[in-house]
Design an enzyme around this catalytic site. Structure first.
Site, PDB file in Angstrom:
ATOM      1  N   ASP A 154       0.821  -1.225   0.000  1.00  0.00           N
ATOM      2  CA  ASP A 154       0.000   0.000   0.000  1.00  0.00           C
ATOM      3  C   ASP A 154       0.849   1.265   0.000  1.00  0.00           C
ATOM      4  O   ASP A 154       0.745   2.117   0.894  1.00  0.00           O
ATOM      5  CB  ASP A 154      -0.937   0.031   1.211  1.00  0.00           C
ATOM      6  N   GLU A 170     -11.417  -2.152  -3.790  1.00  0.00           N
ATOM      7  CA  GLU A 170     -10.864  -1.417  -2.653  1.00  0.00           C
ATOM      8  C   GLU A 170      -9.706  -0.553  -3.137  1.00  0.00           C
ATOM      9  O   GLU A 170      -9.398  -0.499  -4.328  1.00  0.00           O
ATOM     10  CB  GLU A 170     -10.390  -2.384  -1.564  1.00  0.00           C
TER      11      GLU A 170
END
Length: 321
Positions: free
Chosen positions: A34, A200
């Site tokens: 991420d 997401e």
């Protein structure tokens, strides 16, 4: 660590034939999950933040590295009173009113007991961060969304936060003028109607006449223990709209709230399951797409994921790696 050297799935071979570029070379500290990027204007140093170690971060003089570990943004964890407040996720970094903002998520894997928090610093130096706790975006099993994966965008002086994961996928909420707290009701901007609603990690980027909503689709993790069916692994999709607040469609005109989404990057060659992406305007390389991916020649474990990036070609009106 577990290593699995497997034959590439059919989807990966198809992607290779499609012609995706390989990630640019990374040197130094390249294991990541991420990622989010920013460049400090005072000295041109790049800062890269990521999931783990209470938001770990690294610096480099170039996107190519070498990346050097700095430490943790919040070494004592978050003040948000939820499980997972010492295992912070999915940072998103911005420079607002002479401060560096890092938004983060507090949750545990597979849970809807989640919240989005904020830490700020004037310099991004180690030990300079102040935790402000929740920005008022929170979820539980009583809600239809999940409050993780924050991503902020500023539109004509107004801030909006994108967030969400699975359940009802990706939502948006208007923020206050300081971008420190939600100031309105959340609404859905992307939804995949089938299965587990596997969308997401959204990131919104303005280019030309459009706002582009990038997001990750599929299964992100634990490839070393349970490899997804071909095509079900992480890949990056996009929809666009002339408005930042809705009506996003893919290249075929299908609404992003009805399963639409054009693939930007998927498994190819030694790249498997790219996702957790963002977009950055670099003074040297132009607009880039950055992400984490599994390098099949290194290993499939979550703690072996690598930092990747490519330049984006906008000549078709859609982002092409």
């Amino acid at each position: 660590m577990h290593f699995r050297h497997l034959a590439l799935p059919v989807a990966s071979l198809a992607a290779l034939a499609y012609g995706y570029a390989n990630p640019e070379t990374c040197s130094g500290e390249c294991v990541i999950y991420d990622p989010t990027l920013i460049r400090r204007s005072s000295d041109g140093t790049y800062f890269r933040f990521s999931t783990g170690n209470e938001i770990s971060y690294c610096t480099a003089s170039s996107l190519l590295g070498p990346w050097t570990s700095v430490g943790s943004v919040l070494p004592d964890g978050s003040s948000i009173d939820l499980d997972g407040n010492t295992d912070l996720w999915a940072p998103d970094v911005h420079y607002i009113d002479d401060l560096y903002y890092v938004y983060y998520a507090v949750s545990t894997f597979g849970s809807q007991d989640s919240a989005i928090g904020l830490a700020t610093s004037a310099t991004m130096d180690l030990g300079s961060w102040t935790d402000h706790g929740s920005v008022g975006i929170q979820s539980s099993s009583a809600k239809i969304y999940n409050a993780i994966d924050p991503s902020l965008i500023e539109v004509d002086g107004t801030y909006y936060m994108q967030f969400g994961s699975f359940w009802d996928d990706i939502y948006q909420v208007k923020m206050n003028s300081a971008a420190t707290a939600a100031s309105g009701s959340s609404y859905n901007i992307a939804y995949y109607p089938d299965g587990t609603h596997p969308e997401e990690g959204s990131y919104m980027y303005a280019y030309g006449d459009y706002y582009y909503l990038f997001y990750s689709w599929g299964i992100c993790c634990s490839y070393d223990t349970d490899l997804p069916a071909s095509g079900q692994e992480y890949h990056i999709k996009v929809c666009r709209s002339t408005s930042a607040t809705g009506d996003f469609v893919d290249a075929d005109g299908t609404a992003c709230t009805d399963g639409g989404g054009t693939i930007v990057l998927e498994s190819h060659g030694e790249v498997y399951g790219p996702g957790g992406q963002g977009v950055y305007d670099d003074p040297t390389y132009g607009t880039i797409l950055y992400y984490a991916y599994t390098n099949t020649s290194i290993g499939y474990a979550d703690d072996e994921k690598q930092f990747g990036w490519n330049t984006i070609d906008w000549s078709t009106g859609w982002p092409v790696v």
